[in-house]
Structure formats: C-alpha cells, structure tokens
Design a protein around this motif. Sequence first.
Motif, PDB file in Angstrom:
ATOM      1  N   GLU A 272       0.562   1.937  -0.893  1.00  0.00           N
ATOM      2  CA  GLU A 272       0.621   0.618  -0.237  1.00  0.00           C
ATOM      3  C   GLU A 272       0.311   0.753   1.256  1.00  0.00           C
ATOM      4  O   GLU A 272      -0.409  -0.068   1.823  1.00  0.00           O
ATOM      5  N   GLN A 273       0.851   1.794   1.888  1.00  0.00           N
ATOM      6  CA  GLN A 273       0.609   2.019   3.315  1.00  0.00           C
ATOM      7  C   GLN A 273      -0.874   2.316   3.571  1.00  0.00           C
ATOM      8  O   GLN A 273      -1.460   1.807   4.523  1.00  0.00           O
ATOM      9  N   ARG A 274      -1.484   3.113   2.702  1.00  0.00           N
ATOM     10  CA  ARG A 274      -2.902   3.437   2.845  1.00  0.00           C
ATOM     11  C   ARG A 274      -3.759   2.177   2.731  1.00  0.00           C
ATOM     12  O   ARG A 274      -4.665   1.953   3.534  1.00  0.00           O
ATOM     13  N   LEU A 275      -3.447   1.324   1.757  1.00  0.00           N
ATOM     14  CA  LEU A 275      -4.186   0.078   1.580  1.00  0.00           C
ATOM     15  C   LEU A 275      -4.007  -0.846   2.786  1.00  0.00           C
ATOM     16  O   LEU A 275      -4.960  -1.504   3.231  1.00  0.00           O
ATOM     17  N   GLN A 276      -2.791  -0.901   3.315  1.00  0.00           N
ATOM     18  CA  GLN A 276      -2.525  -1.737   4.483  1.00  0.00           C
ATOM     19  C   GLN A 276      -3.320  -1.240   5.696  1.00  0.00           C
ATOM     20  O   GLN A 276      -3.901  -2.041   6.438  1.00  0.00           O
ATOM     21  N   GLN A 277      -3.387   0.075   5.881  1.00  0.00           N
ATOM     22  CA  GLN A 277      -4.138   0.631   7.002  1.00  0.00           C
ATOM     23  C   GLN A 277      -5.634   0.388   6.841  1.00  0.00           C
ATOM     24  O   GLN A 277      -6.325   0.101   7.824  1.00  0.00           O
ATOM     25  N   GLN A 278      -6.142   0.493   5.612  1.00  0.00           N
ATOM     26  CA  GLN A 278      -7.563   0.206   5.372  1.00  0.00           C
ATOM     27  C   GLN A 278      -7.887  -1.244   5.698  1.00  0.00           C
ATOM     28  O   GLN A 278      -8.914  -1.537   6.318  1.00  0.00           O
TER      29      GLN A 278
END
Length: 133
Positions: free
Chosen positions: A98-104
């Motif tokens: 979820e954090q990776r998707l938010q950063q992308q």
Amino acid sequence: MNYVPGTASLIDDIDKKHLVLLRDGRTLIGFLRSIDQFANLVFHQTVERIHVGKKFGDIPRGIFIVRGENVVLLGEIDVDKPCDTLLQQVSIEEILEEQRLQQQAKQETEKVKMQVLKDRGLSIPKADNLDEY
C-alpha cells in the motif's frame, strides 16, 4: 514534581512506552531505555508503524537508537487505556505494498504538476539533498 531542565526531564519517562515521530516521517513505538545530554534516545522492543489511509502495519525493529536532532515529537503511550481506533491493522507485506502504491501515485502527481508548470513557462528548481537538512 520539581522542574528539571533539558533532557534530564525525560528521566521519569525511562521504561515507559513511547511514540516518537522522526524528521524523515517515520513513526516508532517502543520502550524508552536510555537518554543522554544530546537527547539521543534508545528504544527497546521497537516497532515502526506505517500508516496508509485507514490501514496501518507494524514492522518489528528491536533495539533502536535515535539521534536527538531527528526527533520531531515524543509522547508517552498510555498502555492502560483501551485502543478505540478506527484504523485497521494489516500484515507487513500488505502495508508495504500500500505504501509503495501511495508513493507511486504521489510521484505521478508530481510529474504531471511539473509538466503543467513547464508548459506554462515556469520551472521549479529541484532541491539537492544537502538543502533538506
């Protein structure tokens, strides 16, 4: 209780559970074990808590040393108070995804914003890493 100046005021908080917010945005929760005159902190049984939307995940970190200049906020956690949060705890893998998707998504938004500014003849200089501190 008498007033004690500086980091000596934290002596009463040793062996209590604390939440610390760091300058880089990370949130740590653990038991405060030691402090020094520079406000350097040592935490035991530390977890790094990651929040994304209404979800959170805890990553075990063990013993954690925090340099005093990186502390933004330090607060004691009341372990006797029941937790009545609306957040949902998820697994480490799920919160990291979820954090990776938010950063992308944030990076894509920044790209679009920079392109719009460039199309209008404006430019924002990129700050190099030394200016952040």
